[in-house]
Enzyme design. Sequence first.
Site, PDB file in Angstrom:
ATOM      1  N   LEU A 130       0.996   1.709  -7.359  1.00 46.66           N
ATOM      2  CA  LEU A 130      -0.517   1.348  -7.609  1.00 46.66           C
ATOM      3  C   LEU A 130      -0.820   1.234  -6.112  1.00 46.66           C
ATOM      4  O   LEU A 130      -2.084   1.862  -5.884  1.00 46.66           O
ATOM      5  CB  LEU A 130      -0.575   0.026  -8.105  1.00 46.66           C
ATOM      6  N   ASP A 167       7.618  -8.112   5.508  1.00 39.20           N
ATOM      7  CA  ASP A 167       8.076  -8.892   4.559  1.00 39.20           C
ATOM      8  C   ASP A 167       7.088  -9.994   4.452  1.00 39.20           C
ATOM      9  O   ASP A 167       6.836 -10.919   5.078  1.00 39.20           O
ATOM     10  CB  ASP A 167       9.427  -9.513   4.785  1.00 39.20           C
ATOM     11  N   GLY A 177       3.234   1.593  -2.398  1.00 40.67           N
ATOM     12  CA  GLY A 177       3.693   1.605  -3.652  1.00 40.67           C
ATOM     13  C   GLY A 177       3.234   2.161  -4.519  1.00 40.67           C
ATOM     14  O   GLY A 177       2.138   2.946  -3.989  1.00 40.67           O
ATOM     15  N   GLY A 218       0.578  -1.060   0.045  1.00 42.07           N
ATOM     16  CA  GLY A 218       0.137  -0.006   0.054  1.00 42.07           C
ATOM     17  C   GLY A 218       0.853   1.267  -0.059  1.00 42.07           C
ATOM     18  O   GLY A 218       0.291   2.443  -0.145  1.00 42.07           O
ATOM     19  N   SER A 255      -0.480  -9.494 -13.964  1.00 39.88           N
ATOM     20  CA  SER A 255      -0.042  -8.513 -15.339  1.00 39.88           C
ATOM     21  C   SER A 255      -0.343  -9.258 -16.702  1.00 39.88           C
ATOM     22  O   SER A 255      -0.674 -10.407 -16.571  1.00 39.88           O
ATOM     23  CB  SER A 255       1.567  -8.823 -15.162  1.00 39.88           C
ATOM     24  N   LYS A 297       4.336 -14.445 -12.086  1.00 33.11           N
ATOM     25  CA  LYS A 297       3.260 -13.740 -11.792  1.00 33.11           C
ATOM     26  C   LYS A 297       2.046 -14.790 -12.201  1.00 33.11           C
ATOM     27  O   LYS A 297       0.952 -14.723 -11.521  1.00 33.11           O
ATOM     28  CB  LYS A 297       3.095 -12.492 -12.719  1.00 33.11           C
ATOM     29  N   PRO A 353      -3.448  -5.719 -15.195  1.00 34.24           N
ATOM     30  CA  PRO A 353      -3.221  -4.512 -15.865  1.00 34.24           C
ATOM     31  C   PRO A 353      -2.027  -4.243 -16.764  1.00 34.24           C
ATOM     32  O   PRO A 353      -1.252  -5.314 -16.693  1.00 34.24           O
ATOM     33  CB  PRO A 353      -3.018  -3.448 -14.789  1.00 34.24           C
TER      34      PRO A 353
END
Length: 342
Positions: free
Chosen positions: A21, A59, A19, A17, A125, A159, A184
Site C-alpha cells: 500500500l 525500525d 510496502g 512507503g 483494518s 490494530k 480498509p
Amino acid sequence: MASAPRGDLGSVLVIGGNGFLGHHIVNQALSSWNCTSVTSIDLRCSRNVNEKAAYHECDITDAAKLTELLQTIRPDVVIHTASPIASGEGKTAHELFRKVNVGGTKAVIEACQKSGVKALVYTSSASVISDNETDLLNADEDYPVIRGVQQKEYYSETKAAAEELVIKANRQESSKLLTTSIRPAGIFGEGDVQTLAGFLRAYKNGKSNVQLGDNTNIFDFTYVGNVAHAHLLAARLLLATAASSIIPPELRARRRRSLLHHQRLARLLLGLCPRRLEGCGQRQGHRGSLADFTGLEHCPRLAERGLLWHHQQASYFHKAEGCGVYHDTVLQHQQGQAGAAV
C-alpha cells in the site's frame, strides 16, 4: 493531457512507503498532488522505489531514531501504513504484532508530536469490528470495535489498540496534531504478494473446489489505488482543518460533554444519581452507583454478546463475571470498590 493536481499536501512522509500500500501512496502523492517533498521510511528501501522520492531505513520501534528522522525531515503529513503481515499464531507472532502495531505506532505518534507534524493518517483494518464469528452486513464506522476476549484474532486486537492510540492523540493539548484512521478491507492490486497470490496458490494446488456454508457469504475487497487515494484525501482534509480557525462542531460538543461528565461525577461522589439515564430504571436523586453514572444500557444488536453501550465514552463494554459493574480498560473494579477514569 495530464489532469490538474488535486491539492496541496506540503511535505509528505509515508511510513512503510516501500510496502504494498505504501508505495502506491508515494506514487500517487508524486503524480496527482502538489507536494514539496515525498519521503518513505521503511525497514528496507530496496523495492518499490520511485526516483522522485527520498528514502530512509528505520525500525519504527526505535523511537529515538524515528524522532530524530522526523525532526530532520519536518513533514506536514505522516501516513503510517507499516504493519507485519496479518498471519501467524503463537507467542513469537503475537510479540511481533504488539511490538510493531502498538509499540511502533506509539513511537510514531510521539515523534509526530515532537516534530510539529500537522496531520497523521493511520492505516487500521476492517477486521477490528469483526469477531470472526458474527456476520457483518452493511457495517460502517459506527459499529463497535471488538476487543479483549471477544476478539479472536490477536493481530486485529493490536490494530485496534493502535487505532485507539492514534484517535486519542487527536488535538491533544500539548500538540496541534490532527489524526484519523482508515479501515480498509482486503486489499488487492499491483504489487500484491498476499491476497491474489493466495488465490492463485489455492487454484494451482487444486483447492478451488472447497465450499464452506451455503456459498452465499460475501466479502469486501478494495483496489489498492482506491485505498491510497483515500489516505491522501484524508491527509488533505486534516491539513485544511489544521489551517482553519473554526473549531469543528463535534469538538465543541465533546468539550461540553466533558464538562457535564465532571459535573455528574461530582454529584455521584455525593451518592446521588445525577439524573435518570437511558438504561437506568431508577428515579432522579436515588442513591447512585457507577453503572448509573456511566449510563450503560443494552444494545439490541449486540446484547447476545454481553455487550453494553457506554454513552459518555461512546464505546462498548463487557460485563465481567461476578462483577456488578460493567467495565473494560476505562472502568476498573476491585473487591468492595469501583472507579472510573475521568
